[in-house]
Enzyme design. Structure first.
Site, PDB file in Angstrom:
ATOM      1  N   ASP A  44      20.998 -25.227  18.206  1.00  0.00           N
ATOM      2  CA  ASP A  44      19.810 -24.705  18.874  1.00  0.00           C
ATOM      3  C   ASP A  44      18.898 -23.956  17.909  1.00  0.00           C
ATOM      4  OD1 ASP A  44      20.717 -25.774  21.217  1.00  0.00           O
ATOM      5  OD2 ASP A  44      21.427 -23.892  22.067  1.00  0.00           O
ATOM      6  N   GLY A  45      19.482 -23.327  16.896  1.00  0.00           N
ATOM      7  CA  GLY A  45      18.666 -22.614  15.919  1.00  0.00           C
ATOM      8  C   GLY A  45      17.709 -23.550  15.198  1.00  0.00           C
ATOM      9  N   THR A 155      18.643 -19.139  29.357  1.00  0.00           N
ATOM     10  CA  THR A 155      20.084 -19.281  29.157  1.00  0.00           C
ATOM     11  C   THR A 155      20.532 -18.731  27.809  1.00  0.00           C
ATOM     12  OG1 THR A 155      19.709 -21.518  28.327  1.00  0.00           O
ATOM     13  CG2 THR A 155      20.259 -21.306  30.658  1.00  0.00           C
ATOM     14  N   SER A 160      22.743 -13.456  28.477  1.00  0.00           N
ATOM     15  CA  SER A 160      23.716 -12.481  27.960  1.00  0.00           C
ATOM     16  C   SER A 160      23.424 -11.079  28.480  1.00  0.00           C
ATOM     17  CB  SER A 160      23.676 -12.468  26.430  1.00  0.00           C
ATOM     18  OG  SER A 160      24.044 -13.717  25.903  1.00  0.00           O
TER      19      SER A 160
END
Length: 255
Positions: A44-45, A155, A160
């Site tokens: 994802d980075g 998400t 978190s």
């Protein structure tokens, strides 16, 4: 849609570099400036980095997971890539625009695909005043921080911090506190994607705060404005049956 010119980008990890080599041998590797589509090989980075790098081009980006998380990525397969690209669903997203004023009076601007976060810099809790569309909504939030997240970012850090998961087409933003101390029971708010959010930092000398747009940080802010930028289109591609909508829905039923 036909994608004849594919550009591949990859992280430095061995799995991604091996995938880059194999896919380049099979399909060629166009320069990103000349490509019809960019295929990102990593996690994802890398997807966020690629979206940021090509943010103003309107070029679709298709990710294949060669990283650790891969929530924004498709399954890695070497075969039938042109057919997968032609059949993929394209999701159109808009980034957040952050305007931050620092204690020294300077102003800074940045774009965020996932979220804009305000974070305390020291052991002292941050104290933040919140306006929505120029209307005062919270006189004082005492917290570790607060964030505004897009549906695509709901998400990530937002989840978190116990924020809500937002369907990708919901036209909403999440306003989520990070470890709120007062008001203790406040869990945040869902806002229209057209909302203009303004944060004022209270006692900034004693309780300094930084503002982060995805990975770009500005320290010692005193005021931060956040709103969606509808003029910028981000085009993400997902295999049919594995769209971001489906992943977001599935995430809400995980234990």
């Amino acid at each position: 849609m036909k994608f004849n010119r594919i550009a591949f980008v990859a992280t430095d990890v061995p799995e991604a570099q091996e995938a880059l080599k194999l896919l380049t041998e099979r399909y060629g590797n166009a320069a990103p400036a000349d490509a019809d589509v960019i295929v990102a090989l990593g996690g994802d980075g890398l997807m966020l980095q690629t979206l940021h790098k090509h943010m103003h081009r309107g070029i679709p980006i298709y990710g294949m997971n060669r990283g650790s998380v891969g929530f924004l990525m498709n399954e890695y397969r070497e075969s039938d890539l042109p057919l997968r690209l032609e059949a993929a669903d394209i999701v159109r997203l808009h980034p957040l625009r952050m305007n931050a004023t620092l204690a020294n009076g300077s102003e800074h601007h940045a774009l965020a695909i996932n979220e804009v976060s305000l974070l305390r810099e020291t052991a002292q809790a941050a104290k933040i005043r919140i306006f929505i569309d120029d209307k005062l909504r919270m006189e004082e939030l005492s917290c570790d921080g607060v964030l505004v997240a897009t549906p695509a970012g709901s998400t990530a850090y937002n989840l978190s911090a116990q924020g809500p998961i937002i369907p990708i087409d919901a036209a909403l933003l999440a306003l989520t506190p990070i470890s709120a101390f007062r008001p203790r029971r406040w869990r945040g708010a869902l806002l229209s994607h057209r909302a203009k959010v303004r944060f004022e930092i209270l006692e900034p000398d004693k309780r300094p705060v930084s503002a982060v747009a995805d990975h770009r940080e500005f320290r010692d802010v005193v005021e931060v404005h956040v709103e969606e930028d509808p003029a910028i289109d981000l085009l993400m591609m997902f295999d049919q049956g594995h769209s971001l909508d489906e992943r977001i829905l599935t995430e809400q039923f995980l234990h």
